[in-house]
Design an enzyme around this catalytic site. Structure first.
Site, PDB file in Angstrom:
ATOM      1  N   ASP A 108      37.636  35.393  46.794  1.00 27.94           N
ATOM      2  CA  ASP A 108      37.875  33.947  46.727  1.00 27.94           C
ATOM      3  C   ASP A 108      37.419  33.222  47.978  1.00 27.94           C
ATOM      4  OD1 ASP A 108      39.904  35.225  44.793  1.00 27.94           O
ATOM      5  OD2 ASP A 108      39.821  33.097  44.260  1.00 27.94           O
ATOM      6  N   ARG A 135      40.249  30.475  35.814  1.00 32.56           N
ATOM      7  CA  ARG A 135      40.565  31.070  37.105  1.00 32.56           C
ATOM      8  C   ARG A 135      39.327  31.837  37.563  1.00 32.56           C
ATOM      9  NH1 ARG A 135      39.239  35.312  35.469  1.00 32.56           N
ATOM     10  NH2 ARG A 135      40.057  36.227  37.351  1.00 32.56           N
ATOM     11  N   LYS A 143      42.270  38.925  45.413  1.00 26.36           N
ATOM     12  CA  LYS A 143      43.538  39.108  44.711  1.00 26.36           C
ATOM     13  C   LYS A 143      44.440  40.102  45.420  1.00 26.36           C
ATOM     14  CE  LYS A 143      44.635  37.314  41.865  1.00 26.36           C
ATOM     15  NZ  LYS A 143      45.473  36.111  42.109  1.00 26.36           N
TER      16      LYS A 143
HETATM   17  O1  MRU Z   1      44.069  34.287  40.667  1.00 22.89           O
HETATM   18  P1  MRU Z   1      42.688  34.469  40.087  1.00 22.89           P
HETATM   19  O2  MRU Z   1      42.702  35.133  38.759  1.00 22.89           O
HETATM   20  O3  MRU Z   1      41.909  33.174  40.105  1.00 22.89           O
HETATM   21  O4  MRU Z   1      41.981  35.461  41.109  1.00 22.89           O
HETATM   22  C1  MRU Z   1      40.643  35.811  40.885  1.00 22.89           C
HETATM   23  C2  MRU Z   1      40.143  36.794  41.861  1.00 22.89           C
HETATM   24  O5  MRU Z   1      40.860  37.254  42.723  1.00 22.89           O
HETATM   25  C3  MRU Z   1      38.689  37.151  41.782  1.00 22.89           C
HETATM   26  O6  MRU Z   1      38.482  38.456  42.260  1.00 22.89           O
HETATM   27  C4  MRU Z   1      37.870  36.176  42.634  1.00 22.89           C
HETATM   28  O7  MRU Z   1      38.167  34.853  42.323  1.00 22.89           O
HETATM   29  C5  MRU Z   1      36.419  36.407  42.487  1.00 22.89           C
HETATM   30  S1  MRU Z   1      35.810  35.821  40.942  1.00 22.89           S
HETATM   31  C6  MRU Z   1      34.164  36.152  40.812  1.00 22.89           C
END
Ligand code: MRU
Length: 382
Positions: free
Chosen positions: A256, A53, A267
């Site tokens: 993201d 992830r 997130k």
């Molecule tokens: O649901 P996830 O664990 O994939 O979410 C990850 C995040 O929200 C991170 O902050 C984001 O992907 C940036 S990673 C460098």
């Protein structure tokens, strides 16, 4: 990054060219488990079920998954046509909707194998395979260099914060996991922290637990602990209180997807931290590689697809009991739960975007200028 003294990346091609290894992040910090990916479906599942992830790592996994799909074809002596490539790409793009790095990586791989112009079916499958391998390797290596550059630019901010109050550690608040586990190495939000720590700047990190999946409590805390960085896990609702009391020098999170005007999708819960930071005059920084910018989107609240995950992630929490990782129910079984996985922080709440090209204002013109783009230019958009 080293885990128990052994250097690791989060994804790598093994000595067997038909196998890519990943760390199964579902069991951290309780179990450190490396699992193999051998075909496209393994990669799709790893992304969808969150064995891997974090936006950059999702992109890298997609690139290696295309390589594995091609590898299977070559091993079976079968050709690779354009329709195959499109089918593989579609399967990956459907795995998780929000992180733009997924579409970015798939788009890059597609371009790498169709660059010569002729129909893909006219290209020997071995050639396509070689191109996909080189592209996946390049995406991974560039990610490491990019994050290191983000670290150098972010380090300046931490140095400044330390210079303002040299008698105590710099207090950083972070949300979710934007650490090396979310990338190929270094992390985005954590890269400046790791460099500051190495440079002898005292840093302390407030780690939001990040319900429902607790990426902060489980992954960021583990990462920082492995690196010897001082940190404290807090519940998601503590951030505003800490900021009111002057216990946070700056917020530093990953993302993201960032729109061309600088709206930041990250997130769920990130937006509330940004609001609290704004109200308390605490700088709110977002670290990202430029592959996370969606040049086709402008208004993040209206345009970014927000993943909805299973209600069970809300109704249950995962933990370790007597050595076994298990899930415990916490809600009345009849109560419905709702689980939007991301939210959007409007650009006006963002102090700056820490990119591989320096710290940029969350603003259409600043972003376009720094990345030599005409606003509303090309780029992948799922
Ligand atoms: O649901 P996830 O664990 O994939 O979410 C990850 C995040 O929200 C991170 O902050 C984001 O992907 C940036 S990673 C460098």
């Amino acid at each position: 990054v080293e885990v128990d003294g052994i250097a690791h990346r989060t994804i790598w091609l093994t000595e067997d060219p038909g196998t890519v290894s990943i760390i199964d992040q579902r069991w951290l910090p309780h179990r450190f488990e490396i699992v193999p990916l051998r075909e496209l479906d393994d990669g799709v599942r790893a992304i969808r079920d969150m064995l891997v992830r974090g936006a950059p790592l999702i992109g890298a996994t997609a690139a290696w998954s295309l390589y594995l799909a091609a590898h299977r074809r070559v091993a079976a002596g079968q050709p690779i046509g354009q329709a195959d490539l499109e089918e593989w790409a579609d399967a990956l793009l459907a795995a998780r909707p929000t992180a733009i790095n997924l579409a970015w990586a798939v788009h890059r791989c597609r371009r790498a194998v169709t660059r010569t112009g002729g129909p893909l079916a006219d290209t020997p499958a071995e050639t396509t395979l070689g191109r996909l391998r080189r592209e996946a390797e390049a995406i991974c290596n560039e990610d490491v260099d990019t994050n290191r550059a983000i670290g150098e630019h972010g380090l300046v901010l931490l140095r400044d914060a330390h210079a303002r109050a040299p008698e105590r550690p710099v207090n950083v608040l972070t949300h979710c996991n934007a650490g090396w586990l979310a990338t190929v190495d270094w992390g985005t939000a954590t890269a400046p922290i790791y460099l500051a720590h190495r440079a002898g700047i005292p840093v302390h990190v407030w780690v939001d637990e990040t319900r429902p999946r607790n990426q902060g409590a489980q992954l960021t805390a583990w990462e920082l602990g492995q690196a010897g960085v001082r940190h404290t896990v807090v519940v998601d609702n503590a951030g505003g209180h800490l900021m009111q009391r002057g216990q946070v020098d700056l917020c530093l999170v990953g993302t993201d997807r960032v729109t061309r005007r600088g709206d930041v999708c990250n997130k769920i819960g990130t937006y509330l931290k940004a609001l609290a930071a704004y109200d308390n005059g605490v700088p709110f920084y977002v670290a990202l590689p430029s592959s996370t910018i969606d040049w086709k989107s402008d208004d993040g609240i209206r345009e970014i697809p927000i993943e909805e995950r299973s209600p069970e992630e809300v109704s249950h929490v995962q933990g370790i009991v007597g050595g076994a990782v298990c899930a415990a129910g916490i809600t009345p079984p009849a109560s419905p739960c709702h689980n939007p996985a991301f939210d959007v922080t409007p650009a006006r709440l963002v102090t700056g975007l820490i990119t591989e090209r320096g710290v940029v204002a969350a603003d259409t013109h600043a972003l376009a200028e720094r990345f030599d783009r005409v606003a509303a230019a090309d780029g992948p958009s799922p």
